[in-house]
Design a protein around this motif. Structure first.
Motif, PDB file in Angstrom:
ATOM      1  N   MET A  47       0.966  -0.938   0.141  1.00  0.00           N
ATOM      2  CA  MET A  47      -0.065  -0.059  -0.070  1.00  0.00           C
ATOM      3  C   MET A  47       0.856   1.073   0.121  1.00  0.00           C
ATOM      4  O   MET A  47       1.947   1.321   0.909  1.00  0.00           O
ATOM      5  CB  MET A  47      -0.899  -0.106   1.272  1.00  0.00           C
ATOM      6  N   ASP A  48       0.647   2.102  -0.861  1.00  0.00           N
ATOM      7  CA  ASP A  48       1.647   3.520  -0.797  1.00  0.00           C
ATOM      8  C   ASP A  48       0.979   4.417  -0.123  1.00  0.00           C
ATOM      9  O   ASP A  48      -0.326   4.579   0.302  1.00  0.00           O
ATOM     10  CB  ASP A  48       1.862   3.795  -2.394  1.00  0.00           C
ATOM     11  N   PRO A  49       1.622   5.433   0.211  1.00  0.00           N
ATOM     12  CA  PRO A  49       1.437   6.463   1.173  1.00  0.00           C
ATOM     13  C   PRO A  49      -0.122   7.370   0.852  1.00  0.00           C
ATOM     14  O   PRO A  49      -0.960   7.532   1.697  1.00  0.00           O
ATOM     15  CB  PRO A  49       2.429   7.718   1.101  1.00  0.00           C
ATOM     16  N   GLU A  66      -2.502   6.114  -1.082  1.00  0.00           N
ATOM     17  CA  GLU A  66      -3.578   5.178  -0.687  1.00  0.00           C
ATOM     18  C   GLU A  66      -3.926   4.998   0.675  1.00  0.00           C
ATOM     19  O   GLU A  66      -5.347   5.319   0.988  1.00  0.00           O
ATOM     20  CB  GLU A  66      -3.198   3.908  -1.359  1.00  0.00           C
ATOM     21  N   TYR A  67      -3.003   5.290   1.425  1.00  0.00           N
ATOM     22  CA  TYR A  67      -3.089   5.232   2.745  1.00  0.00           C
ATOM     23  C   TYR A  67      -3.730   6.479   3.528  1.00  0.00           C
ATOM     24  O   TYR A  67      -4.591   6.352   4.183  1.00  0.00           O
ATOM     25  CB  TYR A  67      -1.694   4.907   3.607  1.00  0.00           C
ATOM     26  N   GLN A  68      -3.362   7.466   2.795  1.00  0.00           N
ATOM     27  CA  GLN A  68      -3.915   8.849   3.333  1.00  0.00           C
ATOM     28  C   GLN A  68      -5.351   8.897   3.266  1.00  0.00           C
ATOM     29  O   GLN A  68      -6.006   9.645   3.952  1.00  0.00           O
ATOM     30  CB  GLN A  68      -3.050   9.907   2.701  1.00  0.00           C
ATOM     31  N   ILE A  85      -7.328   6.425   3.095  1.00  0.00           N
ATOM     32  CA  ILE A  85      -8.024   5.617   4.152  1.00  0.00           C
ATOM     33  C   ILE A  85      -8.191   6.308   5.200  1.00  0.00           C
ATOM     34  O   ILE A  85      -9.114   6.334   6.004  1.00  0.00           O
ATOM     35  CB  ILE A  85      -7.380   4.175   4.128  1.00  0.00           C
ATOM     36  N   GLU A  86      -6.857   6.869   5.807  1.00  0.00           N
ATOM     37  CA  GLU A  86      -6.805   7.658   6.824  1.00  0.00           C
ATOM     38  C   GLU A  86      -7.948   8.849   7.255  1.00  0.00           C
ATOM     39  O   GLU A  86      -8.476   8.911   8.210  1.00  0.00           O
ATOM     40  CB  GLU A  86      -5.286   8.077   7.133  1.00  0.00           C
ATOM     41  N   ILE A  92     -11.493   7.699   7.616  1.00  0.00           N
ATOM     42  CA  ILE A  92     -11.854   7.059   8.993  1.00  0.00           C
ATOM     43  C   ILE A  92     -11.484   8.062  10.121  1.00  0.00           C
ATOM     44  O   ILE A  92     -12.280   8.143  11.238  1.00  0.00           O
ATOM     45  CB  ILE A  92     -10.995   5.950   9.342  1.00  0.00           C
ATOM     46  N   THR A  93     -10.624   9.091   9.954  1.00  0.00           N
ATOM     47  CA  THR A  93     -10.491  10.077  11.175  1.00  0.00           C
ATOM     48  C   THR A  93     -11.434  10.990  11.326  1.00  0.00           C
ATOM     49  O   THR A  93     -12.000  11.632  10.207  1.00  0.00           O
ATOM     50  CB  THR A  93      -9.094  11.007  10.804  1.00  0.00           C
ATOM     51  N   THR A 100      -8.749  12.298  18.163  1.00  0.00           N
ATOM     52  CA  THR A 100      -7.916  11.215  17.768  1.00  0.00           C
ATOM     53  C   THR A 100      -6.831  10.907  18.895  1.00  0.00           C
ATOM     54  O   THR A 100      -6.020  10.073  19.018  1.00  0.00           O
ATOM     55  CB  THR A 100      -6.858  11.372  16.311  1.00  0.00           C
ATOM     56  N   TYR A 131       4.497   7.235   7.040  1.00  0.00           N
ATOM     57  CA  TYR A 131       3.565   7.685   5.800  1.00  0.00           C
ATOM     58  C   TYR A 131       3.497   9.164   6.050  1.00  0.00           C
ATOM     59  O   TYR A 131       2.195   9.403   5.578  1.00  0.00           O
ATOM     60  CB  TYR A 131       2.249   7.052   6.043  1.00  0.00           C
ATOM     61  N   HIS A 138      -2.312  12.411  16.850  1.00  0.00           N
ATOM     62  CA  HIS A 138      -2.857  11.169  15.944  1.00  0.00           C
ATOM     63  C   HIS A 138      -1.972   9.985  15.940  1.00  0.00           C
ATOM     64  O   HIS A 138      -1.702   9.622  14.624  1.00  0.00           O
ATOM     65  CB  HIS A 138      -3.498  11.915  14.420  1.00  0.00           C
ATOM     66  N   TYR A 191       0.528  -2.598  10.157  1.00  0.00           N
ATOM     67  CA  TYR A 191       0.265  -3.298   8.856  1.00  0.00           C
ATOM     68  C   TYR A 191       1.380  -4.106   8.265  1.00  0.00           C
ATOM     69  O   TYR A 191       1.414  -5.303   7.886  1.00  0.00           O
ATOM     70  CB  TYR A 191      -0.384  -2.383   7.748  1.00  0.00           C
ATOM     71  N   ILE A 205      -9.516   4.754  16.778  1.00  0.00           N
ATOM     72  CA  ILE A 205      -9.319   5.184  15.408  1.00  0.00           C
ATOM     73  C   ILE A 205      -8.174   4.472  14.451  1.00  0.00           C
ATOM     74  O   ILE A 205      -8.382   4.298  13.567  1.00  0.00           O
ATOM     75  CB  ILE A 205      -9.286   6.828  15.306  1.00  0.00           C
ATOM     76  N   LYS A 213      -9.447   1.194  13.669  1.00  0.00           N
ATOM     77  CA  LYS A 213     -10.487   1.271  12.491  1.00  0.00           C
ATOM     78  C   LYS A 213      -9.610   1.341  11.227  1.00  0.00           C
ATOM     79  O   LYS A 213      -9.662   0.806   9.990  1.00  0.00           O
ATOM     80  CB  LYS A 213     -11.110   2.283  12.696  1.00  0.00           C
ATOM     81  N   ILE A 214      -8.301   2.058  11.271  1.00  0.00           N
ATOM     82  CA  ILE A 214      -7.689   2.477  10.164  1.00  0.00           C
ATOM     83  C   ILE A 214      -7.055   1.258   9.779  1.00  0.00           C
ATOM     84  O   ILE A 214      -6.915   0.632   8.454  1.00  0.00           O
ATOM     85  CB  ILE A 214      -6.664   3.502  10.527  1.00  0.00           C
ATOM     86  N   ALA A 251      -9.104  -1.210   8.038  1.00  0.00           N
ATOM     87  CA  ALA A 251      -9.631  -0.833   6.723  1.00  0.00           C
ATOM     88  C   ALA A 251      -8.491  -1.060   6.000  1.00  0.00           C
ATOM     89  O   ALA A 251      -8.847  -1.317   4.808  1.00  0.00           O
ATOM     90  CB  ALA A 251      -9.596   0.835   6.740  1.00  0.00           C
ATOM     91  N   MET A 252      -7.245  -0.940   6.283  1.00  0.00           N
ATOM     92  CA  MET A 252      -6.062  -1.227   5.430  1.00  0.00           C
ATOM     93  C   MET A 252      -6.076  -2.890   5.113  1.00  0.00           C
ATOM     94  O   MET A 252      -5.806  -3.177   4.031  1.00  0.00           O
ATOM     95  CB  MET A 252      -4.841  -1.039   6.115  1.00  0.00           C
ATOM     96  N   GLN A 289      -8.942  -3.481   2.700  1.00  0.00           N
ATOM     97  CA  GLN A 289      -8.453  -3.011   1.023  1.00  0.00           C
ATOM     98  C   GLN A 289      -7.779  -3.957   0.437  1.00  0.00           C
ATOM     99  O   GLN A 289      -7.846  -4.067  -0.738  1.00  0.00           O
ATOM    100  CB  GLN A 289      -7.652  -1.539   1.383  1.00  0.00           C
TER     101      GLN A 289
END
Lengths: 151, 331, 122
Positions: free
Chosen positions: A1-3, A5-7, A9-10, A13-14, B154, B188, B195, B205, B233, B236-237, B240-241, B244
């Motif tokens: 997963m690249d940053p 794509e991660y951002q 998702i983050e 959810i945040t 968060t 990342y 947070h 992950y 939180i 949950k992240i 979700a990863m 995905q």
């Protein structure tokens, strides 16, 4: 997963910052603190012979005193968690920043702990207050001597 | 890289102690002791922090009737500058000591080193674990305790707790460490120290994925995969990863997080608990006891750590994070 | 009339705090940055001759927020600069050091004498 794509998702959810709710809480608490300040000003004018202009300093000192008591009892922290800028922006918040840092420095002694840490948070307010006052007065002086504006 | 432990070092005993606020923890009945005083009768928070570490270690030794002289190694860390609470506790314990800093992932990195020493035959008894004391950590990383700052949803609450495990030779009646993965440092680009869950989830992950792949395992091979302190939180992240990348719902249900559950649903703690003592006090109390009773047969403990300092934050650096995993089985 | 002055103090003070909250939330800045910005804003407003009228209008609504700290320092510097020129820029600031700072130092010292930090969640 690249940053990237991660951002995504983050961010999904945040929980978003509740801008309106925070602003409303800041407005109410900040407003109430200023109203209390207004009441204290009147008390000084009515009972202690202060004038409109001189009551300001006494009011500020009284507010800082109240902030000290609330900070020491651990209540200002709770107020701050609720009100955000509503309790940070009034001068009581400045008092809280100084007092909380001073209390915490106690275990490192009066000189290295309390003395050095007191303005850990509030120091930048003093720097920017004094610094901007100096430059603004300087600019105005230059503009006046050039005849651009008047005093 | 995955490390295998063919001799299966066992967790011989555990000790977990916590501060007064941790009375609110859902795990409190699993802790060995809860102090009424967050400073453990000491003058400073840092001294209290150190005392708490000593108490937890003493409980561990008492449970198996060991003296300090019998223990070969003390492997531990905390979050205070230069880890003085742990160093000072090591001074009192007088056991050969290696201080470890993996932030909140120290609970697992210390067990990995202890298991390696046991595997080598260099250690018969090693105490491993981590601790954190709320006041001592908050004042260093964030604001003075009594400063009125608003924290976002968060934000997490640094626990006052310590958790330690005694690692020794294999005992078939006790939970045993069979494999471990030392995590890479993953970043990342999260910048907010409020947070941490978001910053640490990618590290968790990465480590979980790598462990499963190298071990040729599926998520469902485990009864539980428990991360350290991602918070509500962050968990949950993380889920979700995995969703995905194709994980199914029943697989996602095997993921739990110590920090997310620590204080239950109490809103005052926002996203949950954090701190080096968070995962340590849950792994080395609740999890160990569940393994011993046979409720869990195979668990993956993935402690997560945010490797920042107050200065790196002020200098605008992002937050590098890591996660270390140990696979523990019960026969 | 008295009620009216309270109401104005409430609204103006509250609004200044909302500006601070927006700087924190929308601008994603720390409380430290936010307060520094507000102090500078107070100083600039006084330089433009706008803050004193605000105080006359809102009373404590304008003197209690930290913006008034920038205002009082600038005001002192400007008054003296008018009288004494270049030297006045400096001496003016010394004359009107804010009562907020003195009070905070004194009370901070006293608080360190009597209180211990408390680590309790709400």
């Amino acid at each position: 997963m690249d940053p990237q794509e991660y951002q995504q998702i983050e961010q999904k959810i945040t929980p978003p910052t509740p801008y309106f709710k925070n602003a409303l809480k800041a407005f109410l608490v900040g407003g109430i603190i200023c109203t209390i300040g207004q009441a204290i000003t009147y008390l000084y004018i009515i009972f202690f012979d202060f004038t409109d202009k001189t009551a300001g300093n006494a009011t500020v000192a009284t507010m800082v005193f109240i902030a000290m008591v609330l900070t020491g009892l651990g209540l200002y922290r709770k107020l701050g968690a609720f009100a955000g800028a509503g309790s940070a922006v009034p001068v009581t918040g400045f008092g809280n920043a100084v007092v909380s840092a001073a209390i915490e420095g106690r275990t490192e002694g009066w000189v290295l702990g309390v003395g050095s840490n007191m303005f850990k948070l509030a120091g930048s307010v003093i720097l920017f207050g004094v610094g901007s006052a100096f430059f603004i007065a300087l600019i105005k002086l230059i503009l006046v001597s050039m005849g651009v504006v008047e005093w | 890289m995955v490390i295998l432990f063919p001799s299966k070092p066992s967790i011989l005993a555990c000790g977990a102690v916590a501060g007064p606020l941790e009375n609110k923890s859902v795990f409190k009945s699993y802790f060995d002791a809860i102090s009424e005083d967050e400073r453990w009768g000491q003058k400073t928070n840092e001294q209290g922090h150190s005392k708490m570490i000593q108490e937890a270690c003493n409980i561990v030794m008492k449970k198996v009737d060991l003296k300090n002289l019998d223990v070969d190694y003390f492997l531990s860390g905390d979050l205070v500058n230069q880890m003085t609470p742990t160093n000072f506790a090591a001074r009192e314990l007088a056991i050969s000591f290696i201080g470890l800093f993996s932030a909140c992932a120290t609970s697992v990195s210390s067990v990995i080193i202890a298991s390696l020493l046991t595997e080598l035959g260099a250690s018969q008894f090693a105490i491993a674990g981590a601790a954190s004391q709320h006041n001592a950590i908050e004042r260093q990383f964030r604001y003075p305790i009594d400063y009125g700052a608003q924290k976002p949803a968060t934000a997490q609450w640094t626990v006052t707790a310590a958790g330690y495990a005694l690692i020794g030779k294999h005992d078939p009646k006790l939970p045993s460490v069979v494999a471990a993965t030392v995590g890479k440092v993953v970043d990342y680009g999260e910048v907010s120290p409020f947070h941490m869950g978001g910053a640490m989830a990618p590290a968790a992950y990465d480590t979980i994925n790598s462990h499963l792949k190298k071990r040729h395992q599926k998520i469902t091979d485990y009864d539980l995969i428990m991360t350290g302190d991602l918070g509500k939180i962050g968990l949950k992240i993380l889920k979700a990863m995995f969703a995905q990348t194709g994980a199914k719902q029943e697989e996602l249900e095997l993921f739990r997080d110590a920090g997310a559950e620590y204080y239950g649903e109490d809103k005052a703690f926002q996203s949950g608990a954090s701190g080096a003592g968070c995962s340590a006090s849950v792994y080395f109390s609740y999890i160990e006891q569940q393994l011993k009773t046979g409720r869990f047969k195979r668990v993956l403990l993935v402690a997560t750590g945010a490797l920042l300092s107050p200065m790196s934050f002020q200098q605008g650096e992002t937050i590098p994070c890591t996660a270390h995993a140990i696979e523990i089985t019960m026969e | 009339m008295l009620f009216f002055s309270f109401l104005i103090a409430f609204i103006v003070g509250g609004l200044i705090c909302v500006v601070g909250q927006l700087i924190m939330d929308v601008g994603k800045l720390t409380p430290g940055h936010t307060l520094a910005i507000l102090v500078v804003a107070g100083a600039v407003l006084d330089g433009l001759g706008l803050y004193e009228p605000l105080i006359d209008f809102a009373g404590a609504g304008a003197t209690i927020p930290i913006t008034s700290f920038g205002n009082s320092l600038t005001h002192g510097a400007l008054v003296e600069a008018e009288k004494h020129g270049w030297v006045g820029v400096l001496t003016g600031m010394f004359e009107v050091t804010s009562s907020g700072i003195s009070a905070a130092i004194v009370f901070g010292f006293i608080a360190a004498l009597i209180f211990k930090p408390k680590g309790k969640a709400n």
